[in-house]
Write an enzyme that holds these catalytic residues in place. Structure first.
Site, short mmCIF file in Angstrom:
data_model
loop_
_atom_site.label_atom_id
_atom_site.label_comp_id
_atom_site.label_asym_id
_atom_site.label_seq_id
_atom_site.Cartn_x
_atom_site.Cartn_y
_atom_site.Cartn_z
N LYS A 1 22.78 -22.98 -14.86
CA LYS A 1 22.34 -22.73 -16.24
C LYS A 1 20.82 -22.57 -16.21
CE LYS A 1 22.86 -24.18 -20.98
NZ LYS A 1 21.48 -24.04 -21.38
N CYS B 1 7.67 -43.00 -49.13
CA CYS B 1 6.53 -42.83 -50.02
C CYS B 1 7.11 -42.18 -51.29
CB CYS B 1 5.50 -41.90 -49.37
SG CYS B 1 4.32 -41.26 -50.57
N CYS C 1 -1.25 -41.01 -48.59
CA CYS C 1 -1.76 -40.98 -49.96
C CYS C 1 -1.98 -42.39 -50.52
CB CYS C 1 -0.82 -40.19 -50.87
SG CYS C 1 0.75 -41.01 -51.12
N GLU D 1 28.29 -21.24 -12.44
CA GLU D 1 26.96 -20.62 -12.32
C GLU D 1 25.92 -21.67 -12.64
OE1 GLU D 1 26.92 -17.37 -15.11
OE2 GLU D 1 28.77 -16.57 -14.29
N CYS E 1 1.63 -45.79 -48.23
CA CYS E 1 1.79 -44.53 -47.48
C CYS E 1 0.49 -44.28 -46.69
CB CYS E 1 2.04 -43.39 -48.47
SG CYS E 1 1.91 -41.77 -47.70
N CYS F 1 2.48 -36.25 -52.62
CA CYS F 1 1.83 -36.62 -51.35
C CYS F 1 1.75 -35.35 -50.49
CB CYS F 1 2.67 -37.69 -50.65
SG CYS F 1 2.10 -38.12 -49.02
N ALA G 1 0.84 -1.20 0.00
CA ALA G 1 0.00 0.00 0.00
C ALA G 1 0.87 1.25 0.00
CB ALA G 1 -0.91 -0.01 1.22
N LYS H 1 25.84 -30.22 -18.25
CA LYS H 1 24.42 -30.51 -18.03
C LYS H 1 24.18 -31.55 -16.94
CE LYS H 1 21.98 -28.38 -21.23
NZ LYS H 1 21.36 -29.14 -22.20
N TYR I 1 24.34 -12.34 -16.29
CA TYR I 1 25.53 -13.17 -16.17
C TYR I 1 26.63 -12.90 -17.19
CZ TYR I 1 22.73 -15.79 -19.59
OH TYR I 1 21.96 -16.14 -20.67
N ASP J 1 16.97 -21.75 -17.06
CA ASP J 1 16.11 -22.19 -18.14
C ASP J 1 15.21 -21.05 -18.57
OD1 ASP J 1 15.64 -24.32 -19.62
OD2 ASP J 1 14.58 -25.48 -18.08
S1 IVH Z 1 26.74 -17.37 -20.56
C1 IVH Z 1 28.96 -16.49 -24.40
N1 IVH Z 1 25.61 -18.11 -18.34
O1 IVH Z 1 22.43 -20.93 -22.07
C2 IVH Z 1 28.23 -17.18 -23.34
N2 IVH Z 1 24.47 -18.56 -20.38
O2 IVH Z 1 23.03 -22.89 -24.10
C3 IVH Z 1 26.98 -16.52 -23.01
N3 IVH Z 1 22.30 -19.64 -20.10
O3 IVH Z 1 22.33 -18.72 -24.80
C4 IVH Z 1 26.12 -17.31 -22.17
N4 IVH Z 1 22.34 -19.72 -17.91
O4 IVH Z 1 20.68 -18.35 -22.84
C5 IVH Z 1 25.51 -18.08 -19.68
N5 IVH Z 1 24.72 -18.70 -16.30
C6 IVH Z 1 24.62 -18.65 -17.62
C7 IVH Z 1 23.50 -19.15 -18.30
C8 IVH Z 1 23.47 -19.09 -19.70
C9 IVH Z 1 21.63 -20.00 -19.00
C10 IVH Z 1 21.79 -19.85 -21.47
C11 IVH Z 1 21.97 -18.69 -22.41
C12 IVH Z 1 22.74 -19.26 -23.57
C13 IVH Z 1 22.41 -20.71 -23.46
C14 IVH Z 1 23.41 -21.57 -24.16
#
Ligand code: IVH
Length: 717
Positions: free
Chosen positions: A143, A468, A453, A141, A450, A473, A59, A356, A268, A145
């Site tokens: 990664k 096919c 078709c 760092e 197919c 088709c 508020a 990953k 980042y 999504d």
């Molecule tokens: S650095 C030149 N840091 O991952 C490098 N990317 O698969 C620039 N992403 O296009 C990217 N977390 O969209 C970086 N901690 C992180 C990230 C990150 C996610 C993504 C980003 C990039 C993609 C590549």
């Protein structure tokens, strides 16, 4: 006043010179009040959205906001681009403007295991000529999504935001990004730059100039749930995961829709920059944090590979408990000098990799095995699955590739199977749970005709696939057109499967080249097609005429002709005309083209369809000859490098020179940064050359530039 100079609304009330009891007369004091309010509101935004530590109630915040809004409404001449009132989102756009990135936005290579990460490190050491096992300091760092974006600040003010697009060119989504409160509209502090070079630039320009901050826009898991519940009530299609939801929300033409979805952003990376310099990535992260950007708290220094592995092990376990999605970690060399030395390939830096987490595996039942027909006529068996959530995505089908794969895994209709998303994306059946069989499962048999078709299918000798053979088709034609328009082929946006189906269904097109001859009125015959969207499509089609020859070859969708083969063909034959005259032997003489590919290519290029297509290609005015292409050209000194021209050249115009650099795989740019590969200095070159000298960028004079062109086989008439 509270610490940080942030006042509560109640305290403000006492000090306020903006309330009704004290009427304002001087514009000066209105402006001062407006500036105080803006500062306070942005500081509260920062506390709430970045630090997660608000100190006033909603508020009280609303009261400050309303006061600012009122003052601005009464004094519209005082509204500025970086006012918090400008975050709400203006009028809807008709389309997004394209933005050419000053420094390419690279993607990342992936590793999936400790061994692969070790390989990544070995490559770095080899590249740097360092002894094996030299310790390298990294920053680890998460990664995230989401969707990568670039934020441009000029003199500290957020002026433009763009999507990554294809890394070279993105879309201007400034209005939408402004609605994200974690993004500062103004950089709150500029710390002194770290080294002398930067100090010189800093003091010579008198301001921090231009800086680009890159990061990931994402949606939290809770926000996705809320949004999907809301969509389900309105019978709107649900978003499959947080990434799609973030992307869908950011690419809205109406910023009010973006504003209604709670998006967030972690920063980042550094893009183009002037007036600031850093020694390490970690220091840069800290600088961003202190300057008001949201930087993920879990980023950590790792002194060596072992500590990287510890970070990965820790987060592999903990990632599920985060409120946002992450599918791995990103490991970056900390020392920015080393990063510079390592540089990048055409698509990814050598100094960073994604590492990953293993893909989630789930079991589900195969309801039926269906068959789809691709653009080359290839029949692909597809397992239709009981829908199952994997990594936050609902999976309901998975390609089984071919009959051999089905036999290898012994997959039957009705089986319980293990499914994962290969590379985190494509669903894949990896095993059958045979002990769950009941005995009523059915063995799959490829159909004789197919499924679309009903033409009898063919099974070329020695091949695993069935086809096919009917070139008309409908499914084949639709897929062919879709492939033709895809980003890596002719890159015609806004022409998707639905529109193609309608165009083919109405007999408006029979092959992809027909797109070039469609008239506005014909598009308007399609349901729910307005003038504006038709114009966008026509513009895209027109733009695609500039696409290079090897991409056109790839777009033709000839069986076995992927991007690489298309490039080989373009380089070897140089023109469509020469390809259509070539015999089998000549195709086979090209390194990288085996007998099977040669046969398929020759077969197509001698066919009646090809003759018709060529005739249309010429009429449409597409590029049918090879002028060294970026992707197909052998590496040149410009490959993957940013090249800045300054001053005038005698032998070429600026545009011609930039076109040639593009053809040689380089990226022309207008401003010099640490990332610039070369500066080409012609006559009367000025400040850019100075700057390049200061930061140690190689400078070529016209003669040296022409020599490189000559070596790369470019002739200048
Ligand atoms: S650095 C030149 N840091 O991952 C490098 N990317 O698969 C620039 N992403 O296009 C990217 N977390 O969209 C970086 N901690 C992180 C990230 C990150 C996610 C993504 C980003 C990039 C993609 C590549």
């Amino acid at each position: 006043m509270l610490e940080n100079g942030i006042a509560t609304a109640a305290q403000e009330e006492e000090e306020s010179f903006g309330n009704a009891k004290k009427p304002l007369t001087a514009l000066f004091s209105i402006q001062q009040r407006i500036e105080i309010l803006r500062k306070q509101i942005e500081e509260h935004n920062h506390r709430y959205y970045v630090l997660d530590n608000p100190i006033i109630s909603d508020a009280e915040y609303d009261q400050l906001f309303r006061e600012l809004k009122k003052l601005e409404d009464e004094n519209p001449e005082l509204i500025t681009f970086d006012s918090p009132t400008q975050r709400v989102g203006g009028a809807p756009l008709e389309s997004f403007k394209k933005v050419y990135h000053r420094v390419p936005m690279h993607s990342l290579d992936n590793v999936f295991s400790e061994e692969e990460f070790e390989e990544f490190e070995k490559k770095i050491l080899r590249f740097l000529n360092l002894p094996p096992d030299s310790p390298i300091e990294y920053v680890c760092e998460l990664k995230f999504d989401g969707l990568a974006v670039n934020l441009t600040y000029i003199d500290g003010i957020f002026t433009q935001g763009a999507t990554r697009g294809d890394g070279i060119e993105g879309e201007d989504i400034t209005q939408n990004l402004k609605t994200i409160k974690a993004i500062p509209l103004r950089i709150s502090s500029f710390l002194p730059p770290e080294n002398e070079t930067a100090a010189e630039i800093w003091s010579s320009s008198g301001s921090p100039g231009l800086i680009e901050i890159r990061g990931e826009v994402f949606m939290t898991k809770d926000e996705l749930k809320r949004l999907n519940e809301e969509r389900s009530q309105k019978s709107e299609p649900l978003f499959a995961n947080t990434r799609n939801a973030a992307a869908g929300s950011l690419r809205q033409l109406d910023p009010k829709i973006t504003a209604s979805r709670k998006l967030d952003m972690f920063c980042y990376a550094l893009g183009y920059h002037e007036g600031v310099a850093f020694r390490t990535h970690f220091k840069f992260l800290n600088w961003m944090r202190e300057s008001g950007f949201k930087v993920n708290l879990y980023s950590r220094l790792a002194q060596n590979r072992k500590q990287v592995q510890e970070y990965w092990d820790e987060w592999m376990e903990k990632v599920k408990s985060l409120p946002y999605g992450a599918d791995g970690i990103v490991v970056k060399v900390n020392d920015l000098k080393l990063q510079d030395q390592l540089g990048a390939t055409s698509h990814a830096p050598r100094w960073a990799t994604a590492y990953k987490f293993p893909a989630e595996m789930r079991s589900t039942r195969v309801k039926v095995i269906s068959v789809s027909v691709g653009r080359t006529g290839k029949l692909t068996p597809v397992a239709e699955l009981e829908p199952i959530g994997i990594d936050g995505v609902v999976v309901s089908s998975a390609s089984l590739h071919n009959q051999d794969q089905i036999e290898r895994l012994d997959i039957r209709t009705g089986d319980q199977v293990l499914v994962r998303r290969a590379g985190g994306v494509i669903p894949e059946v990896i095993a059958v749970l045979k002990d769950k069989r009941k005995g009523n499962e059915l063995i799959f048999q490829m159909p004789d005709i197919c499924p679309l078709c009903e033409t009898p299918v063919i099974h070329p000798e020695g091949e695993v696939d069935f086809y096919c053979p009917n070139e008309s088709c409908q499914s084949r034609i639709e897929r062919w057109i879709w492939h033709f328009c895809s980003r890596e082929a002719m890159n015609i946006e806004h022409v998707g499967p639905k529109l193609i189906q309608q165009l083919v269904g109405k007999n408006l097109i029979q092959d992809p080249l027909d797109l070039y001859f469609l008239k506005k009125e014909q598009f308007l015959e399609i349901e729910r097609m307005g003038e504006k969207s038709v114009q966008n499509i026509l513009d895209e089609i027109e733009k695609s005429k500039q696409i290079g020859f090897s991409k056109l070859l790839y777009a033709m969708g000839v069986r076995h002709v992927g991007k690489r083969v298309a490039e080989l063909l373009a380089q070897h034959f140089k023109s469509l005309e020469m390809i259509s005259k070539a015999d089998l032997e000549e195709f086979q003489s090209i390194e990288g083209i085996g007998p099977e590919i040669a046969e398929s290519v020759r077969h197509f290029f001698r066919s009646k369809t090809a003759a018709e297509i060529f005739e249309k290609i010429k009429r449409a005015g597409l590029k049918t000859s090879f002028h060294k292409e970026a992707s197909g050209a052998p590496d040149t000194q410009f490959t993957g490098k940013t090249v800045v021209f300054t001053g005038g050249l005698e032998s070429l115009t600026r545009t011609q020179a930039e076109e040639i650099v593009k053809d040689l795989g380089g990226v022309p740019s207008t401003s010099v940064s640490r990332q610039t590969g070369f500066v080409v200095a012609g006559k009367d070159s000025g400040i850019k050359q100075e700057k390049a000298k200061k930061i140690g960028i190689p400078i070529l004079n016209e003669e040296e530039f022409l020599k490189i062109l000559k070596e790369a086989g470019v002739r200048i008439s």
